[in-house]
Scaffold this motif. Sequence first.
Motif, PDB file in Angstrom:
ATOM      1  N   ASP A 160      38.888  29.823  41.618  1.00 22.63           N
ATOM      2  CA  ASP A 160      39.350  30.068  42.974  1.00 22.63           C
ATOM      3  C   ASP A 160      38.420  29.336  43.942  1.00 22.63           C
ATOM      4  O   ASP A 160      37.524  28.589  43.511  1.00 22.63           O
ATOM      5  CB  ASP A 160      39.465  31.561  43.285  1.00 22.63           C
ATOM      6  CG  ASP A 160      38.131  32.282  43.289  1.00 22.63           C
ATOM      7  OD1 ASP A 160      37.079  31.619  43.051  1.00 22.63           O
ATOM      8  OD2 ASP A 160      38.105  33.510  43.517  1.00 22.63           O
ATOM      9  N   PRO A 192      36.503  29.236  48.193  1.00 21.44           N
ATOM     10  CA  PRO A 192      36.008  30.111  49.262  1.00 21.44           C
ATOM     11  C   PRO A 192      37.095  30.500  50.262  1.00 21.44           C
ATOM     12  O   PRO A 192      37.036  31.589  50.854  1.00 21.44           O
ATOM     13  CB  PRO A 192      34.899  29.280  49.922  1.00 21.44           C
ATOM     14  CG  PRO A 192      35.145  27.870  49.484  1.00 21.44           C
ATOM     15  CD  PRO A 192      35.773  27.965  48.143  1.00 21.44           C
ATOM     16  N   ASP A 193      38.096  29.635  50.456  1.00 23.52           N
ATOM     17  CA  ASP A 193      39.182  29.926  51.388  1.00 23.52           C
ATOM     18  C   ASP A 193      40.496  30.259  50.673  1.00 23.52           C
ATOM     19  O   ASP A 193      41.548  30.345  51.306  1.00 23.52           O
ATOM     20  CB  ASP A 193      39.402  28.759  52.341  1.00 23.52           C
ATOM     21  CG  ASP A 193      39.628  27.442  51.627  1.00 23.52           C
ATOM     22  OD1 ASP A 193      39.346  27.366  50.399  1.00 23.52           O
ATOM     23  OD2 ASP A 193      40.087  26.475  52.266  1.00 23.52           O
ATOM     24  N   PRO A 253      41.111  33.023  47.576  1.00 23.17           N
ATOM     25  CA  PRO A 253      40.577  33.898  46.524  1.00 23.17           C
ATOM     26  C   PRO A 253      41.498  33.973  45.315  1.00 23.17           C
ATOM     27  O   PRO A 253      42.666  33.581  45.358  1.00 23.17           O
ATOM     28  CB  PRO A 253      40.481  35.267  47.223  1.00 23.17           C
ATOM     29  CG  PRO A 253      41.473  35.197  48.327  1.00 23.17           C
ATOM     30  CD  PRO A 253      41.490  33.767  48.783  1.00 23.17           C
ATOM     31  N   ALA A 254      40.965  34.510  44.250  1.00 28.62           N
ATOM     32  CA  ALA A 254      41.670  34.587  42.971  1.00 28.62           C
ATOM     33  C   ALA A 254      42.931  35.432  43.070  1.00 28.62           C
ATOM     34  O   ALA A 254      42.984  36.411  43.807  1.00 28.62           O
ATOM     35  CB  ALA A 254      40.749  35.159  41.910  1.00 28.62           C
ATOM     36  N   ASP A 255      43.927  35.024  42.290  1.00 29.21           N
ATOM     37  CA  ASP A 255      45.141  35.812  42.105  1.00 29.21           C
ATOM     38  C   ASP A 255      45.067  36.385  40.695  1.00 29.21           C
ATOM     39  O   ASP A 255      45.155  35.650  39.711  1.00 29.21           O
ATOM     40  CB  ASP A 255      46.381  34.921  42.268  1.00 29.21           C
ATOM     41  CG  ASP A 255      47.683  35.707  42.243  1.00 29.21           C
ATOM     42  OD1 ASP A 255      47.726  36.775  41.603  1.00 29.21           O
ATOM     43  OD2 ASP A 255      48.671  35.233  42.843  1.00 29.21           O
ATOM     44  N   GLN A 256      44.887  37.692  40.595  1.00 26.87           N
ATOM     45  CA  GLN A 256      44.671  38.334  39.297  1.00 26.87           C
ATOM     46  C   GLN A 256      45.832  38.129  38.324  1.00 26.87           C
ATOM     47  O   GLN A 256      45.662  38.249  37.115  1.00 26.87           O
ATOM     48  CB  GLN A 256      44.427  39.831  39.499  1.00 26.87           C
ATOM     49  CG  GLN A 256      43.176  40.160  40.303  1.00 26.87           C
ATOM     50  CD  GLN A 256      41.896  39.746  39.587  1.00 26.87           C
ATOM     51  OE1 GLN A 256      41.815  39.770  38.352  1.00 26.87           O
ATOM     52  NE2 GLN A 256      40.894  39.351  40.357  1.00 26.87           N
ATOM     53  N   ARG A 297      34.205  30.452  40.867  1.00 26.37           N
ATOM     54  CA  ARG A 297      34.321  30.046  42.264  1.00 26.37           C
ATOM     55  C   ARG A 297      33.860  28.590  42.416  1.00 26.37           C
ATOM     56  O   ARG A 297      32.730  28.229  42.088  1.00 26.37           O
ATOM     57  CB  ARG A 297      33.485  30.967  43.149  1.00 26.37           C
ATOM     58  CG  ARG A 297      33.354  30.544  44.607  1.00 26.37           C
ATOM     59  CD  ARG A 297      34.703  30.487  45.337  1.00 26.37           C
ATOM     60  NE  ARG A 297      35.474  31.720  45.266  1.00 26.37           N
ATOM     61  CZ  ARG A 297      35.360  32.742  46.121  1.00 26.37           C
ATOM     62  NH1 ARG A 297      34.463  32.694  47.094  1.00 26.37           N
ATOM     63  NH2 ARG A 297      36.134  33.799  46.004  1.00 26.37           N
ATOM     64  N   TYR A 308      39.850  24.520  49.084  1.00 24.67           N
ATOM     65  CA  TYR A 308      40.911  24.015  48.216  1.00 24.67           C
ATOM     66  C   TYR A 308      41.664  22.838  48.821  1.00 24.67           C
ATOM     67  O   TYR A 308      42.205  21.992  48.103  1.00 24.67           O
ATOM     68  CB  TYR A 308      41.873  25.141  47.842  1.00 24.67           C
ATOM     69  CG  TYR A 308      42.913  25.492  48.876  1.00 24.67           C
ATOM     70  CD1 TYR A 308      44.165  24.897  48.859  1.00 24.67           C
ATOM     71  CD2 TYR A 308      42.657  26.455  49.854  1.00 24.67           C
ATOM     72  CE1 TYR A 308      45.148  25.235  49.784  1.00 24.67           C
ATOM     73  CE2 TYR A 308      43.619  26.807  50.768  1.00 24.67           C
ATOM     74  CZ  TYR A 308      44.864  26.193  50.753  1.00 24.67           C
ATOM     75  OH  TYR A 308      45.812  26.540  51.672  1.00 24.67           O
ATOM     76  N   THR A 348      44.708  27.524  38.884  1.00 26.98           N
ATOM     77  CA  THR A 348      44.316  27.840  40.251  1.00 26.98           C
ATOM     78  C   THR A 348      45.301  28.818  40.878  1.00 26.98           C
ATOM     79  O   THR A 348      46.427  28.982  40.400  1.00 26.98           O
ATOM     80  CB  THR A 348      44.271  26.567  41.123  1.00 26.98           C
ATOM     81  OG1 THR A 348      45.615  26.200  41.476  1.00 26.98           O
ATOM     82  CG2 THR A 348      43.589  25.416  40.406  1.00 26.98           C
TER      83      THR A 348
END
Length: 458
Positions: free
Chosen positions: A134, A136-137, A139-142, A180, A185, A234
């Motif tokens: 992921d 900084p701008d 975030p992760a998508d679980q 991270r 992105y 991603t």
Amino acid sequence: MKKLLATTISAAFLLSAFALPATAAVKAGATCSKAGTTNTSAGKKFTCVKSGKKLVWNKGVVIISSTPTQAPTPNQSGAPEELPVVSLASDFISASECKLNKAGNNPDLYTGFPRERKYIPATGDRKSIVLFVDFPDLPADQRAISVWKQTQVPWAEKALAAMSYGRYKLKYELQEKFYRISTPYGAYIKSEAGNAPGSIPAQALETNKLLTDAIVAADPDIDFSKYDFVNVVTPTFKPKTEGGASGGQGFSADGRTSFLATLGPIDEYLDDSTKKNWLLHETGHLLGLNHIYAGARGPAGWDVMGNVFGMDDFLGFNKYFLGWIEENQVNCISASSSKESIHLLTPVGTTSTGTKIAMIKISQSNGVVVELRRKTELDNLSEANSGVIVYTLDTSIPDNQGAINIVSNPTKFGSDTRKNRVLLGSMGVGESTITNGFKIKVIKSVTAGAYVSISKAN
């Protein structure tokens, strides 16, 4: 006793002296004299192939009896029905002659032999690593981990093992954490379009930079020397970006300085059951396969490299290219041949031994391929849609422009997983097609396969 013993020895000597010489048994790996020649021994057909600088007998295939597994069907007189007589191996040219040449300077854009060394291995027990990242701008998508763990990876592993007849057992190891990447992105999105014509508009990615940064982020945790290729997953980008197969270089991780890879956002396949084979398709590219039909999806329903919503199993020529179909399973016919040949084709989608494809070599870059398709887990065919298909192959035609063209039974259509009407072209008993001056006709179907006649067209 002495006289009797002497008589016995003399008799044994005479028997051995006048006995006919026995044919030496052929053994896999033993040296042979001419590539392409065949020999039958202990119920197997062995072919002389080149291994390194030597000519050796391959491991051979079990010879299928011409008698079908079910009882013969009686004719009107009550006598068992006779089966067609299959042509001898001597009626064909060497199968290596049907390894049509790859054209062009970019091997990624053309089908055909030889298979470049840069592609990932296609046989054996192999491993790949899956990295989730992921920004900084962004975030992760679980959901990324769950869709790979529950859908993408299981289907790709199962499909590759089945379509390779167990010769290729690839395991995707998931690193179930998010790495991270410090760069925003947006820095990885190009301004130009990156998708195939006709598909949903999407931007291209800076794939080399994205792959390199992902590997650097994960390097403290992972020994990259153990893996054949990398998968970088991603979150969804905005604007929409195009994922796929690519590669990267310029880094140093555990002795590796380059990798082929699949990479991109999860929106390509998330919550879409018709795209459970996204990873399978992209891995096909890393094996050296490209889009075989005209257009991103194409009008035909065969092969996940041609229509991702159709039948998943590769076409026979693609399996030959990858080494999953061996030379002794290919009947290669010269374009100058005037003699009718009879072939017992076993289904391309099953592990049954015997002939998998018949090919007519028209030129160094053109050929006609004949194969049998029946219902399997990868090809969800009805009995009515099963049958023999015939396609032409032109290795001088690049990716997405129609290197492969189904030419049999133009009236036989089916539906893909998105309910699109697609050409199957499958032929049943009594049906035929004419292409490149040859007539291909299905003359009988049995449990073991289908008998096909190939002859010059009148």
